[in-house]
Design an enzyme around this catalytic site. Structure first.
Site, PDB file in Angstrom:
ATOM      1  N   GLU A 181     -13.229 -51.510 -35.954  1.00 20.98           N
ATOM      2  CA  GLU A 181     -13.244 -51.901 -37.368  1.00 20.98           C
ATOM      3  C   GLU A 181     -12.288 -53.044 -37.692  1.00 20.98           C
ATOM      4  O   GLU A 181     -11.313 -52.854 -38.433  1.00 20.98           O
ATOM      5  CB  GLU A 181     -12.917 -50.692 -38.257  1.00 20.98           C
ATOM      6  N   GLU A 373     -19.212 -43.963 -35.088  1.00 21.98           N
ATOM      7  CA  GLU A 373     -18.483 -42.975 -35.894  1.00 21.98           C
ATOM      8  C   GLU A 373     -19.353 -42.566 -37.075  1.00 21.98           C
ATOM      9  O   GLU A 373     -19.976 -43.422 -37.712  1.00 21.98           O
ATOM     10  CB  GLU A 373     -17.192 -43.555 -36.511  1.00 21.98           C
TER      11      GLU A 373
HETATM   12  O1  IFM Z   1     -10.093 -41.925 -39.111  1.00 23.54           O
HETATM   13  C1  IFM Z   1     -10.778 -43.115 -39.313  1.00 23.54           C
HETATM   14  C2  IFM Z   1     -10.927 -43.869 -38.009  1.00 23.54           C
HETATM   15  O2  IFM Z   1      -9.709 -44.110 -37.397  1.00 23.54           O
HETATM   16  C3  IFM Z   1     -11.609 -45.199 -38.255  1.00 23.54           C
HETATM   17  N1  IFM Z   1     -12.833 -45.006 -38.988  1.00 23.54           N
HETATM   18  C4  IFM Z   1     -12.792 -44.217 -40.180  1.00 23.54           C
HETATM   19  C5  IFM Z   1     -12.143 -42.878 -39.890  1.00 23.54           C
HETATM   20  C6  IFM Z   1     -12.103 -42.031 -41.170  1.00 23.54           C
HETATM   21  O3  IFM Z   1     -11.365 -42.679 -42.143  1.00 23.54           O
END
Ligand code: IFM
Length: 473
Positions: A181, A373
Site C-alpha cells: 500500500e 488483503e
Molecule cells: O492492518 C492493515 C494492514 O497493515 C494494511 N492494510 C489494511 C489493514 C487494516 O487496516
C-alpha cells in the site's frame, strides 16, 4: 467458459446460494512483521520508524507499540500450526527490513535472515506457499535519518535490500510483493502524519509519492535479477472506490482529485507507464516535477505477474473550500443511512470490491489479480472458549460473493488472502481493533480460533460458500 459457477450474487446479510471457486484458486491468510512479530530489539534487529514512533508516545491509542505484539517471532511454529488448521495453501507475511539490515543498507544481519529462512522452510514443509512482502511500512530509522522516502536514494537502498532478501530466500520463495500500500504509507506517514514517521509536509508529498513508485520499480528489477527464474512479482495496492459525498459538481471534482492521489497515481504509473495529468498538476508543485527523471516511468512500469488488491471499503470525499488540502482527504463524517459499519468505522460495502476489480478489468487491461488483503475488525471476545464472530463471516460471504461475480464477468482473479491470520497491532489504533481469524489474548498471548476460522477452513477445503452460515453463529 468460466471455470466456476455462481448461482446468485452475494447480498450483504442475506445469501442463500452456493458459490464455487475454481479448484486451483489460491486461498491464503496475511500478516505483517511489525503487526505480529514483537521482539523489536532481538537478535541484532535495528530500530524502525514504527519503533521510534510508538516509543515517542502520543501517536498510538493506549500508548501501544509492536514491542511484543503477538510474539510471533518466538511463536511462529504455533502460528504455522494455525495456518495448517485453516488448510490454506498460501501465507503472506512481510520481512522486517531492520532484522535483515539493521541500518537499512550495508551490513547484513544473518540472524534476521535465518529467522525468515526457518519460517519459509516450515511453511514449505507444511505445504503452504510463502508470499513475501518486502516493505510493510517499517522503514529502518537509520534511513529515515538520511531523509527516508523524501530522498531519491530510497530507491537504491530498497533495491539493495530487495536483492539481499532475494538472494537469501529466492530458493524458497516464488511470490514477491515489493511494497504494501504505497498510497497509504505515503499519505498517512508524510502528508497527514498519522503514521510513522509522523511527517506533515504537503510541499514534499509529491516527491515521496514518486519515490514510492520508483522504489517499487527498482525492487522489481532486483527481484527479477536475483530471485531466480520462477519468481512471480506483483503489488499490494489499496485502491478503494472514491465516491463524492453529495451529488454536487464540487464534490465530484474533489472525489476525482482524491482518486488521482490515492489510486491513479500508482495504478497508471505501474500499469500504464505514465502519471495522470490532473494528478501531476497537483503533485508537480509539491515536489513531484523535480523528483521525476527521464527513464523513471519505464522502470516503474516493468511487467508484473499479478496485481495485488487490498480491499476493505469505499471512501467518500467532499469539497472543502476553506482549507484546500482537506479537499484531498476522506470525508469520515459521511454516513450512509441503513449501512453497516465495522469496528474501524468503515462502511460494509461489498460492491466496492466489484468496482475495483471491474476497473482493473475494464480500464487497466485485465491483469491477473490477487486479493492480497480483505477482512474486517470486530469487537471479538472469548466466551466459554469460543469467539462467535458472525459479523465477520457475513462480511466475508458478501465480499467473496462480489469476487465470484467479478470472476464471472471475466476478471482474472486467481487468489484471496484473508486479513488477518491473527488479531494484531492495528497501527495508530493499537490493539483495540481485532482483524484476526484467530483471537489473541494480549496478556497471555493465547490464540483462540474464532468461528470465522472454522468457516474459512470449510471454504478453503470445499472451494464453496454455502450462504447464510454467519447467521447461525
Ligand atoms: O492492518 C492493515 C494492514 O497493515 C494494511 N492494510 C489494511 C489493514 C487494516 O487496516
Amino acid at each position: 467458459m468460466p471455470r466456476f459457477d455462481v448461482e446468485t450474487r452475494a447480498i450483504w446479510g442475506y445469501l442463500d446460494s452456493v458459490i464455487r471457486f475454481p479448484a486451483d484458486f489460491t486461498w491464503g491468510a496475511a500478516t505483517a512483521a511489525y503487526q505480529i512479530e514483537g521482539a523489536w530489539a532481538e537478535d541484532g534487529k535495528g530500530e524502525s520508524i514504527w519503533d521510534r514512533f510508538c516509543h515517542g508516545g502520543g501517536h498510538v491509542v493506549g500508548g501501544d507499540s509492536g514491542d511484543r505484539a503477538c510474539d510471533h517471532y518466538h511463536r511462529w511454529g504455533e502460528d504455522i500450526a494455525l495456518l495448517r488448521e485453516l488448510g490454506v495453501g498460501a501465507y503472506r507475511f512481510s520481512v522486517a527490513w531492520t532484522r535483515v539490515m539493521p541500518d537499512g543498507t550495508g551490513a547484513v544481519n544473518q540472524r534476521g535472515l535465518d529467522f525468515y529462512r526457518r519460517l519459509c522452510d516450515a511453511l514449505l514443509e507444511a505445504g503452504i506457499t510463502p508470499w513475501l512482502t518486502l516493505y510493510h511500512w517499517d522503514l529502518p530509522q537509520a534511513l529515515q535519518e538520511r531523509g527516508g522516502w523524501a530522498r531519491r536514494e530510497i530507491a537504491d537502498w530498497f533495491a539493495e535490500y530487495a536483492a539481499v532478501v532475494a538472494r537469501a530466500l529466492g530458493d524458497r520463495v516464488r511470490h514477491w510483493i515489493p511494497l504494501n500500500e504505497p498510497q497509504v504509507f505515503a499519505m498517512l506517514g508524510h502528508l497527514i502524519g498519522h503514521h510513522a514517521p509522523g511527517v506533515i509536509n504537503p510541499l514534499g508529498f509529491g516527491a515521496v509519492a514518486h519515490h514510492a513508485n520508483l522504489a517499487h520499480g527498482r525492487a522489481v528489477a532486483a527481484l527479477r535479477a536475483e530471485a531466480g527464474p520462477g519468481a512471480r512479482v506483483g503489488t499490494a495496492m489499496q485502491t478503494p472506490p472514491i465516491h463524492p459525498s453529495t451529488s454536487s459538481p464540487e464534490d465530484a471534482a474533489a472525489a476525482r482529485r482524491f482518486d488521482g492521489l490515492m489510486n491513479r497515481w500508482y495504478l497508471d504509473a505501474v500499469l500504464r507507464g505514465r502519471y495522470p495529468e490532473d494528478t501531476l498538476e497537483l503533485l508537480g508543485p509539491l515536489g513531484a516535477t523535480a523528483a521525476i527523471k527521464a527513464g523513471d516511468l519505464e522502470l516503474i512500469a516493468a511487467p508484473l505477474d499479478f496485481v495485488g488488491v487490498n480491499h476493505y471499503t469505499r471512501v467518500f470525499v467532499r469539497h472543502e473550500p476553506a482549507v484546500p488540502l482537506v479537499a484531498l482527504l476522506p470525508d469520515e463524517a459521511r454516513r450512509v443511512p441503513g449501512a453497516q459499519y465495522t469496528d474501524m468505522g468503515w462502511e460494509v460495502y461489498p460492491a466496492g470490491l466489484g468496482e475495483v476489480l471491474g476497473r482493473l478489468r475494464d480500464d487497466y487491461g485485465n491483469p491477473e489479480v490477487v486479493i492480497t488483503e480483505n477482512g474486517c475488525a470486530s469487537p471479538d471476545r472469548v466466551v466459554g472458549g469460543e469467539v462467535a464472530d458472525a459479523a465477520r463471516i457475513a462480511y466475508l460471504e458478501a465480499y467473496l460473493g462480489e469476487a465470484a461475480a467479478a470472476l464471472a464477468a471475466g476478471s482474472r482473479l486467481t487468489g484471496y488472502f484473508q486479513w488477518s491470520l491473527l488479531d494484531n497491532f492495528e497501527w495508530a489504533f493499537g490493539y483495540g481493533k481485532r482483524f484476526g481469524l484467530v483471537h489473541v489474548d494480549y496478556d497471555t498471548l493465547r490464540r483462540t480460533p474464532k468461528a470465522s476460522a472454522r468457516w474459512y477452513a470449510a471454504l478453503v477445503k470445499s472451494g464453496e460458500i454455502r450462504g447464510g452460515a454467519g447467521r447461525g453463529v
